[in-house]
Write a protein that holds these residues in place. Structure first.
Motif, PDB file in Angstrom:
ATOM      1  N   ARG A   1     -19.947  14.997 -13.272  1.00 59.21           N
ATOM      2  CA  ARG A   1     -20.110  14.107 -12.125  1.00 59.21           C
ATOM      3  C   ARG A   1     -18.728  13.668 -11.672  1.00 59.21           C
ATOM      4  N   ILE A   2     -18.471  13.787 -10.390  1.00 58.21           N
ATOM      5  CA  ILE A   2     -17.175  13.429  -9.814  1.00 58.21           C
ATOM      6  C   ILE A   2     -17.411  12.514  -8.618  1.00 58.21           C
ATOM      7  N   VAL A   3     -16.637  11.454  -8.529  1.00 59.10           N
ATOM      8  CA  VAL A   3     -16.685  10.577  -7.362  1.00 59.10           C
ATOM      9  C   VAL A   3     -15.380  10.748  -6.592  1.00 59.10           C
ATOM     10  N   ALA A   4     -15.486  11.115  -5.309  1.00 61.18           N
ATOM     11  CA  ALA A   4     -14.291  11.336  -4.496  1.00 61.18           C
ATOM     12  C   ALA A   4     -13.548  10.023  -4.270  1.00 61.18           C
ATOM     13  N   ASP A   5     -12.219  10.088  -4.316  1.00 59.29           N
ATOM     14  CA  ASP A   5     -11.387   8.902  -4.103  1.00 59.29           C
ATOM     15  C   ASP A   5     -11.568   8.357  -2.690  1.00 59.29           C
ATOM     16  N   LYS A   6     -11.226   7.091  -2.522  1.00 64.19           N
ATOM     17  CA  LYS A   6     -11.375   6.489  -1.190  1.00 64.19           C
ATOM     18  C   LYS A   6     -10.370   7.072  -0.190  1.00 64.19           C
ATOM     19  N   GLY A   7      -9.299   7.685  -0.690  1.00 60.11           N
ATOM     20  CA  GLY A   7      -8.320   8.305   0.200  1.00 60.11           C
ATOM     21  C   GLY A   7      -8.537   9.796   0.387  1.00 60.11           C
ATOM     22  N   GLN A   8      -9.681  10.307  -0.052  1.00 60.76           N
ATOM     23  CA  GLN A   8      -9.947  11.743   0.004  1.00 60.76           C
ATOM     24  C   GLN A   8      -9.986  12.242   1.450  1.00 60.76           C
TER      25      GLN A   8
ATOM     26  N   ASP B   1       2.071  12.780  -4.149  1.00 58.05           N
ATOM     27  CA  ASP B   1       2.730  12.319  -2.928  1.00 58.05           C
ATOM     28  C   ASP B   1       3.269  10.909  -3.148  1.00 58.05           C
ATOM     29  N   ILE B   2       4.183  10.496  -2.276  1.00 56.12           N
ATOM     30  CA  ILE B   2       4.731   9.147  -2.316  1.00 56.12           C
ATOM     31  C   ILE B   2       4.134   8.351  -1.157  1.00 56.12           C
ATOM     32  N   TYR B   3       3.590   7.184  -1.471  1.00 50.24           N
ATOM     33  CA  TYR B   3       2.921   6.352  -0.475  1.00 50.24           C
ATOM     34  C   TYR B   3       3.585   4.976  -0.388  1.00 50.24           C
ATOM     35  N   ASP B   4       3.349   4.298   0.744  1.00 53.86           N
ATOM     36  CA  ASP B   4       3.777   2.909   0.904  1.00 53.86           C
ATOM     37  C   ASP B   4       2.691   1.942   0.432  1.00 53.86           C
ATOM     38  N   ASP B   5       1.486   2.455   0.284  1.00 52.28           N
ATOM     39  CA  ASP B   5       0.316   1.642  -0.030  1.00 52.28           C
ATOM     40  C   ASP B   5       0.090   1.561  -1.544  1.00 52.28           C
ATOM     41  N   PRO B   6       0.150   0.363  -2.144  1.00 51.65           N
ATOM     42  CA  PRO B   6      -0.077   0.243  -3.593  1.00 51.65           C
ATOM     43  C   PRO B   6      -1.479   0.652  -4.030  1.00 51.65           C
ATOM     44  N   GLU B   7      -2.403   0.720  -3.094  1.00 59.15           N
ATOM     45  CA  GLU B   7      -3.766   1.150  -3.414  1.00 59.15           C
ATOM     46  C   GLU B   7      -3.825   2.650  -3.698  1.00 59.15           C
TER      47      GLU B   7
ATOM     48  N   LEU C   1      23.312  15.859  -0.665  1.00 59.94           N
ATOM     49  CA  LEU C   1      22.892  14.464  -0.752  1.00 59.94           C
ATOM     50  C   LEU C   1      24.089  13.525  -0.744  1.00 59.94           C
ATOM     51  N   SER C   2      23.831  12.247  -0.522  1.00 64.49           N
ATOM     52  CA  SER C   2      24.863  11.226  -0.695  1.00 64.49           C
ATOM     53  C   SER C   2      25.229  11.155  -2.171  1.00 64.49           C
ATOM     54  N   ASP C   3      26.359  10.544  -2.484  1.00 62.50           N
ATOM     55  CA  ASP C   3      26.868  10.545  -3.853  1.00 62.50           C
ATOM     56  C   ASP C   3      25.882   9.965  -4.866  1.00 62.50           C
ATOM     57  N   ALA C   4      25.118   8.961  -4.450  1.00 63.87           N
ATOM     58  CA  ALA C   4      24.138   8.341  -5.340  1.00 63.87           C
ATOM     59  C   ALA C   4      23.055   7.673  -4.505  1.00 63.87           C
ATOM     60  N   GLY C   5      21.916   7.449  -5.116  1.00 63.72           N
ATOM     61  CA  GLY C   5      20.836   6.807  -4.388  1.00 63.72           C
ATOM     62  C   GLY C   5      19.673   6.460  -5.288  1.00 63.72           C
ATOM     63  N   THR C   6      18.725   5.729  -4.735  1.00 64.43           N
ATOM     64  CA  THR C   6      17.506   5.358  -5.446  1.00 64.43           C
ATOM     65  C   THR C   6      16.306   5.702  -4.576  1.00 64.43           C
ATOM     66  N   ILE C   7      15.307   6.319  -5.182  1.00 58.41           N
ATOM     67  CA  ILE C   7      14.070   6.690  -4.489  1.00 58.41           C
ATOM     68  C   ILE C   7      12.941   5.902  -5.127  1.00 58.41           C
ATOM     69  N   SER C   8      12.112   5.285  -4.316  1.00 55.81           N
ATOM     70  CA  SER C   8      11.002   4.508  -4.859  1.00 55.81           C
ATOM     71  C   SER C   8       9.778   4.651  -3.965  1.00 55.81           C
ATOM     72  N   GLY C   9       8.652   4.258  -4.491  1.00 57.36           N
ATOM     73  CA  GLY C   9       7.402   4.321  -3.734  1.00 57.36           C
ATOM     74  C   GLY C   9       6.221   4.402  -4.680  1.00 57.36           C
ATOM     75  N   TYR C  10       5.046   4.317  -4.116  1.00 56.25           N
ATOM     76  CA  TYR C  10       3.824   4.421  -4.910  1.00 56.25           C
ATOM     77  C   TYR C  10       3.430   5.893  -4.992  1.00 56.25           C
ATOM     78  N   ILE C  11       3.376   6.419  -6.209  1.00 58.38           N
ATOM     79  CA  ILE C  11       3.106   7.841  -6.405  1.00 58.38           C
ATOM     80  C   ILE C  11       1.651   8.038  -6.797  1.00 58.38           C
ATOM     81  N   GLY C  12       0.991   8.965  -6.079  1.00 56.07           N
ATOM     82  CA  GLY C  12      -0.421   9.235  -6.345  1.00 56.07           C
ATOM     83  C   GLY C  12      -0.771  10.659  -5.971  1.00 56.07           C
ATOM     84  N   ARG C  13      -1.978  11.064  -6.309  1.00 57.40           N
ATOM     85  CA  ARG C  13      -2.419  12.435  -6.044  1.00 57.40           C
ATOM     86  C   ARG C  13      -2.451  12.738  -4.547  1.00 57.40           C
ATOM     87  N   ASN C  14      -2.075  13.959  -4.200  1.00 55.58           N
ATOM     88  CA  ASN C  14      -2.222  14.439  -2.834  1.00 55.58           C
ATOM     89  C   ASN C  14      -3.705  14.506  -2.500  1.00 55.58           C
TER      90      ASN C  14
END
Length: 343
Positions: free
Chosen positions: A19-26, A215-221, A194-207
């Motif tokens: 049994r599988i329930v599709a994600d709300k972002g499917q 994928d990287i998202y702005d949405d914490p959900e 690339l620039s000499d140094a940097g930081t990458i951040s974001g909410y990471i979740g399944r495509n």
């Protein structure tokens, strides 16, 4: 999340109920493609036959292969053959052990080795090898099938892993990973400059369309918070060697982060780095890159260093290993190319 339904024992020997329930972002996706991404140890024909036989239902109704899965759809599927045996069997597979004591060991994993049994990889894994090497690896709640593991690296990523040999070590090390106090550095060859140094951040979740990639998202959900710091080590014109320091340790974190800023890892097929993304249109250059792909036939990512407090002595331990042969040869070829272009 996949759950096995309660069924009679004699039926259990013949069928697998899921049994599988599709994600709300499917995103809208054909049911056959959706199930190929979500059901372990299967094939397109097996899925298609199940749909044709009426063994696949969405919201308790039979569907055709063309049905598009929507958010929150409840999918049930009945397949022949029972679920895989979840027991991990010991296999005498050579390991590159960097350090070992009564509480832990450090392994330099080769590229191509899966860390733990799972989707279509139920033998030949690092855990199978560890179970042979250490007769009784600790298993904590939620860690079934992954004894001794407090972190992991991808199949085609090489480098350092720490393995816990007892429950106390596992708990103590897991807490350090949770607190982000473990020091982890990776070497990566990425497309572009690339620039000499940097930081990458974001909410990471399944495509939403392909559950195998992130994928990287702005949405914490939609995912978990992730942070990668990078520093440029050497530039080769169309590709750049960088050192990545993980603040968090999410699935495919570096691979997804670098793609998100337009610099996917060299020869990373899942994230688009297996194509020529920078450079000239000359046939000679294209052949050169193809030769590099052949020398380094996987994503150019290596877990080069690992530091943490020992669970018993509380001493800070630090381990470092050079890149393996395929990575070294790929770098040398790019260095030679760069030197030739500037001379």
């Amino acid at each position: 999340m996949v759950d096995h339904l309660e069924i009679e024992q004699e039926e259990k020997e013949l069928f697998e109920h899921l049994r599988i329930v599709a994600d709300k972002g499917q995103a809208l996706l054909r049911i056959d493609k959706f199930l190929m991404n979500r059901v372990e140890n299967t094939s397109r024909n097996r899925i298609q036959n199940a749909i044709d036989a009426g063994s696949v239902k969405v919201n308790e109704k039979e569907v055709k292969a063309s049905y598009k899965v929507k958010p929150f759809d409840r999918i049930t599927i009945v397949l022949p053959d029972p679920p895989r045996d979840t027991e991990v069997y010991p296999e005498n597979i050579p390991l590159d052990i960097i350090y070992e004591d009564d509480d832990l060991l450090i392994v330099n994993k080769q590229a191509g080795m899966v860390v733990h049994p799972g989707f279509n990889n139920y033998s030949g894994t690092l855990v199978n090898a560890l179970t042979f090497h250490i007769q009784q690896l600790p298993i904590l709640p939620g860690n079934t099938g992954r004894p001794g593991l407090v972190h992991r690296i991808d199949k085609d990523t090489s480098g350092l892993l720490v393995i816990a040999k007892n429950e106390w070590a596992m708990t103590y090390l897991a807490k350090q990973f949770f607190d982000h106090s473990i020091s982890r550095k990776y070497l990566a060859l990425v497309w572009g400059d690339l620039s000499d140094a940097g930081t990458i951040s974001g909410y990471i979740g399944r495509n939403a369309k392909d559950r195998r990639i992130m994928d990287i998202y702005d949405d914490p959900e939609k995912g978990k918070w992730s942070v990668t710091h990078y520093t440029v080590l050497e530039r080769f014109g169309y590709v750049t060697l960088i050192e990545c320091q993980l603040e968090t340790g999410r699935t495919h974190q570096i691979r997804a982060h670098m793609k998100s800023i337009g610099h996917p890892l060299f020869n990373d097929e899942s994230y688009g780095g297996h194509k020529i993304l920078k450079g000239t249109q000359f046939a000679k250059y294209k052949q050169f890159v193809e030769n590099c792909f052949a020398l380094l036939p996987r994503q150019a990512l290596h877990a080069t260093s690992l530091g943490f407090k020992h669970p018993k002595t509380k001493e800070f331990l630090h381990f470092e290993v050079p890149v393996p042969e395929d990575f070294r040869l790929g770098l040398e070829k790019w260095k030679a190319y760069t030197t030739e272009q500037t001379s």
